[in-house]
Design a protein around this motif. Structure first.
Motif, PDB file in Angstrom:
ATOM      1  N   PHE A 170     -14.630  -7.299  -1.813  1.00  0.00           N
ATOM      2  CA  PHE A 170     -15.698  -6.586  -2.496  1.00  0.00           C
ATOM      3  C   PHE A 170     -16.294  -5.480  -1.625  1.00  0.00           C
ATOM      4  O   PHE A 170     -16.825  -4.501  -2.141  1.00  0.00           O
ATOM      5  CB  PHE A 170     -16.781  -7.564  -2.949  1.00  0.00           C
ATOM      6  N   THR A 171     -16.192  -5.613  -0.316  1.00  0.00           N
ATOM      7  CA  THR A 171     -16.700  -4.558   0.567  1.00  0.00           C
ATOM      8  C   THR A 171     -15.631  -3.513   0.898  1.00  0.00           C
ATOM      9  O   THR A 171     -15.939  -2.338   1.080  1.00  0.00           O
ATOM     10  CB  THR A 171     -17.240  -5.151   1.882  1.00  0.00           C
ATOM     11  N   GLU A 172     -14.358  -3.941   0.959  1.00  0.00           N
ATOM     12  CA  GLU A 172     -13.233  -3.026   1.225  1.00  0.00           C
ATOM     13  C   GLU A 172     -12.168  -3.266   0.164  1.00  0.00           C
ATOM     14  O   GLU A 172     -11.169  -3.940   0.388  1.00  0.00           O
ATOM     15  CB  GLU A 172     -12.663  -3.275   2.626  1.00  0.00           C
ATOM     16  N   PRO A 173     -12.361  -2.710  -1.035  1.00  0.00           N
ATOM     17  CA  PRO A 173     -11.503  -3.088  -2.157  1.00  0.00           C
ATOM     18  C   PRO A 173     -10.138  -2.415  -2.213  1.00  0.00           C
ATOM     19  O   PRO A 173      -9.243  -2.918  -2.895  1.00  0.00           O
ATOM     20  CB  PRO A 173     -12.340  -2.677  -3.372  1.00  0.00           C
ATOM     21  N   LYS A 174      -9.943  -1.310  -1.527  1.00  0.00           N
ATOM     22  CA  LYS A 174      -8.678  -0.582  -1.631  1.00  0.00           C
ATOM     23  C   LYS A 174      -7.766  -0.952  -0.469  1.00  0.00           C
ATOM     24  O   LYS A 174      -7.534  -0.165   0.446  1.00  0.00           O
ATOM     25  CB  LYS A 174      -8.933   0.923  -1.670  1.00  0.00           C
ATOM     26  N   GLN A 175      -7.233  -2.176  -0.517  1.00  0.00           N
ATOM     27  CA  GLN A 175      -6.415  -2.698   0.568  1.00  0.00           C
ATOM     28  C   GLN A 175      -5.100  -3.239   0.010  1.00  0.00           C
ATOM     29  O   GLN A 175      -5.086  -4.034  -0.933  1.00  0.00           O
ATOM     30  CB  GLN A 175      -7.149  -3.820   1.303  1.00  0.00           C
ATOM     31  N   VAL A 176      -3.999  -2.805   0.627  1.00  0.00           N
ATOM     32  CA  VAL A 176      -2.685  -3.300   0.243  1.00  0.00           C
ATOM     33  C   VAL A 176      -2.546  -4.758   0.671  1.00  0.00           C
ATOM     34  O   VAL A 176      -2.993  -5.151   1.746  1.00  0.00           O
ATOM     35  CB  VAL A 176      -1.590  -2.434   0.902  1.00  0.00           C
ATOM     36  N   ALA A 177      -1.926  -5.561  -0.165  1.00  0.00           N
ATOM     37  CA  ALA A 177      -1.763  -6.988   0.103  1.00  0.00           C
ATOM     38  C   ALA A 177      -0.770  -7.239   1.235  1.00  0.00           C
ATOM     39  O   ALA A 177       0.078  -6.402   1.552  1.00  0.00           O
ATOM     40  CB  ALA A 177      -1.287  -7.701  -1.156  1.00  0.00           C
ATOM     41  N   ASP A 178      -0.874  -8.410   1.826  1.00  0.00           N
ATOM     42  CA  ASP A 178       0.132  -8.891   2.771  1.00  0.00           C
ATOM     43  C   ASP A 178       1.210  -9.652   2.004  1.00  0.00           C
ATOM     44  O   ASP A 178       0.953 -10.265   0.962  1.00  0.00           O
ATOM     45  CB  ASP A 178      -0.496  -9.851   3.785  1.00  0.00           C
ATOM     46  N   GLY A 179       2.420  -9.631   2.545  1.00  0.00           N
ATOM     47  CA  GLY A 179       3.468 -10.526   2.071  1.00  0.00           C
ATOM     48  C   GLY A 179       4.308 -10.028   0.912  1.00  0.00           C
ATOM     49  O   GLY A 179       5.278 -10.686   0.529  1.00  0.00           O
ATOM     50  N   ILE A 180       3.951  -8.880   0.311  1.00  0.00           N
ATOM     51  CA  ILE A 180       4.804  -8.277  -0.722  1.00  0.00           C
ATOM     52  C   ILE A 180       5.763  -7.349   0.015  1.00  0.00           C
ATOM     53  O   ILE A 180       5.373  -6.279   0.497  1.00  0.00           O
ATOM     54  CB  ILE A 180       3.992  -7.501  -1.774  1.00  0.00           C
ATOM     55  N   VAL A 181       7.030  -7.753   0.119  1.00  0.00           N
ATOM     56  CA  VAL A 181       7.986  -7.049   0.966  1.00  0.00           C
ATOM     57  C   VAL A 181       8.530  -5.807   0.269  1.00  0.00           C
ATOM     58  O   VAL A 181       8.590  -4.716   0.859  1.00  0.00           O
ATOM     59  CB  VAL A 181       9.132  -7.985   1.365  1.00  0.00           C
ATOM     60  N   GLU A 182       8.954  -5.956  -1.022  1.00  0.00           N
ATOM     61  CA  GLU A 182       9.531  -4.831  -1.737  1.00  0.00           C
ATOM     62  C   GLU A 182       9.432  -5.069  -3.240  1.00  0.00           C
ATOM     63  O   GLU A 182       9.482  -6.215  -3.704  1.00  0.00           O
ATOM     64  CB  GLU A 182      10.987  -4.602  -1.334  1.00  0.00           C
ATOM     65  N   THR A 183       9.307  -3.988  -3.985  1.00  0.00           N
ATOM     66  CA  THR A 183       9.222  -4.037  -5.444  1.00  0.00           C
ATOM     67  C   THR A 183      10.246  -3.065  -6.022  1.00  0.00           C
ATOM     68  O   THR A 183      10.337  -1.918  -5.572  1.00  0.00           O
ATOM     69  CB  THR A 183       7.810  -3.641  -5.917  1.00  0.00           C
TER      70      THR A 183
END
Length: 488
Positions: free
Chosen positions: A443-456
């Motif tokens: 909620f304080t830093e909402p624009k963050q890429v997730a961890d653990g998603i390797v490729e889409t």
């Protein structure tokens, strides 16, 4: 079996989207389709990815988005979704769609918070679809037509009343044309001012365009708080009246006095679902997000400003702290910030878990791409389900969690050959690490890429890697609903 593939993902843990058990195998892709699954040691490919036991699943289908504008802005604009493993988005929700009504002036809220004023240029769904085909996104798009948009088209700004029979017929005709041009269904946002004065009979009259088309009725219900049970009844009544399946958007029990009432809502939905197709989506957070004018501020519900046209510097600020600084009430502060949006901390964790675990649920982010300081669900929804709720809390096993994001959603929305790993299905895929996948958006830093998603991958093309970020590959397509689908 093809002798050579474009892509082979080797030594993967396959979770196929059906809810069935995982297994170890390779996946081969040729063009936009999965061509082989199994031991592919005898095959070669232009590109080989070593999964090393990490999970390959169908790409996630976001059941509820407001990406109507974002999908038109180029592949990089969808990083918030591809970085979560999302490969398909459903747009046009809550009664808000960019087509088929152009608007020369700023639309009323909440329409203006979903799409910028200069984007309301499409006078038909065909025009919107043509723009999407000409300038493809990195994700696939399935589109609904919004009741609020139709109301503005038929009634102008005189929205604080029921539509006349003639106006309802005009809306029905616009919806019928859009459905013929490829729209998947009709959405309403009966909670919001532009539609709250529409009686049930008006909604049924407009929804008559759905009859016999296989289209869906999807709704942000009239009330998700004190009268949530009545709203569920109204929703099903509308669907039954015109003979179409219904989807309840972002099911919740809002406001502190309604916490725990999922014990009542879920059995009611179950009773209706026993003899009528009823589904619902939800997001894994105890805070909602909408226009600042949608709810009257109250001291027991924390509100954070997400965006404000007159006061952009207020994004990320607490509404009540701003009100104190300005020496005004919270209600007056909200009015000063309009047009603007906020995050409302008005739900209970027990309801989130109960709703998520229910067999009829799907996952949808409901994020606001235009917000300067958005709700973290825009960037974190799908990894949060996988990490927090499946791995850490054990609320769902991983197979069930993936099912709610893939096959379940594909079946409800009638999206053929997606949401499942099988030979012949489209190659919408995500490779993720089940041990480390986690949302980082807060909620304080909402624009963050997730961890653990390797490729889409979307339609066989790589659109995101954790190492390099979003690609500029316009791999997405406009999808059409196929009505005849078996139950999930």
């Amino acid at each position: 079996m093809a002798l050579r593939c474009d892509l082979i993902i080797r030594d993967a843990t396959l979770i196929d989207g059906t809810g069935g058990p995982r297994r170890r195998a390779d996946v081969g892709v040729k063009g936009d389709r999965i061509t082989a699954i199994g031991d592919l040691g005898g095959l070669s490919a232009d590109r080989e990815v070593m999964a090393e036991g990490r999970v390959v699943s169908p790409g996630f289908i976001d059941a509820h988005t407001h990406d109507d504008q974002a999908v038109l802005c180029g592949p990089a604009c969808m990083l918030c979704k591809t970085s979560q493993g999302v490969t398909t988005v459903v747009v046009g929700n809550c009664g808000i769609s960019l087509a088929p009504v152009p608007m020369a002036e700023r639309p009323p809220p909440p329409l203006d918070g979903v799409c910028a004023p200069d984007w309301w240029i499409f006078d038909s769904f065909a025009a919107y679809a043509d723009r999407l085909r000409t300038n493809p996104s990195s994700v696939n798009t399935l589109a609904l037509i919004g009741h609020m948009s139709l109301r503005v088209g038929a009634m102008g700004r005189d929205l604080d009343r029921p539509a006349t029979d003639g106006e309802a017929e005009r809306m029905r005709a616009m919806l019928a044309q859009a459905l013929a041009e490829g729209a998947a269904g009709f959405s309403t946002g009966l909670f919001y001012p532009p539609s709250k004065h529409a009686p049930t009979d008006e909604v049924i009259a407009v929804s008559e365009a759905l009859r016999g088309t296989g289209g869906l009725y999807v709704t942000h219900m009239r009330d998700e708080a004190d009268h949530v049970l009545d709203s569920i009844e109204e929703t099903v009544r509308i669907g039954r009246a015109v003979g179409v399946p219904v989807v309840i958007s972002h099911h919740k029990c809002a406001q502190p006095e309604n916490h725990g009432r999922s014990r009542e809502t879920l059995p009611l939905i179950e009773r209706h679902a026993a003899d009528w197709p009823v589904a619902f989506d939800m997001y894994p957070y105890t805070a909602s997000s909408t226009s600042l004018g949608a709810r009257k501020p109250r001291p027991d519900v924390k509100v954070t400003v997400t965006t404000s046209v007159p006061h952009p510097e207020a994004a990320g600020r607490d509404l009540f702290e701003l009100a104190a600084e300005w020496g005004v009430t919270a209600e007056e502060a909200a009015a000063r910030l309009m047009p603007g949006g906020g995050v409302f901390h008005n739900m209970a964790e027990e309801d989130i878990r109960r709703i998520m675990a229910h067999p009829l649920s799907m996952i949808g982010s409901d994020g606001g791409p235009l917000a300067k300081h958005p709700h973290p669900r825009l960037w974190g929804t799908f990894p949060r389900v996988l990490g927090t709720y499946s791995r850490d809390l054990g609320l769902l096993d991983l197979e069930t969690a993936v099912h709610k994001m893939t096959c379940r959603t594909a079946v409800v929305f009638g999206i053929p050959d997606r949401g499942v790993l099988r030979e012949g299905a489209f190659a919408d895929l995500v490779l993720f690490d089940a041990a480390t996948v986690r949302d980082r958006a807060t909620f304080t830093e909402p624009k963050q890429v997730a961890d653990g998603i390797v490729e889409t991958w979307v339609n066989g093309q790589s659109v995101y890697t954790h190492a390099a970020g979003a690609s500029d590959t316009p791999a997405g397509r406009l999808l059409r609903r196929e009505a005849a689908r078996r139950a999930a």
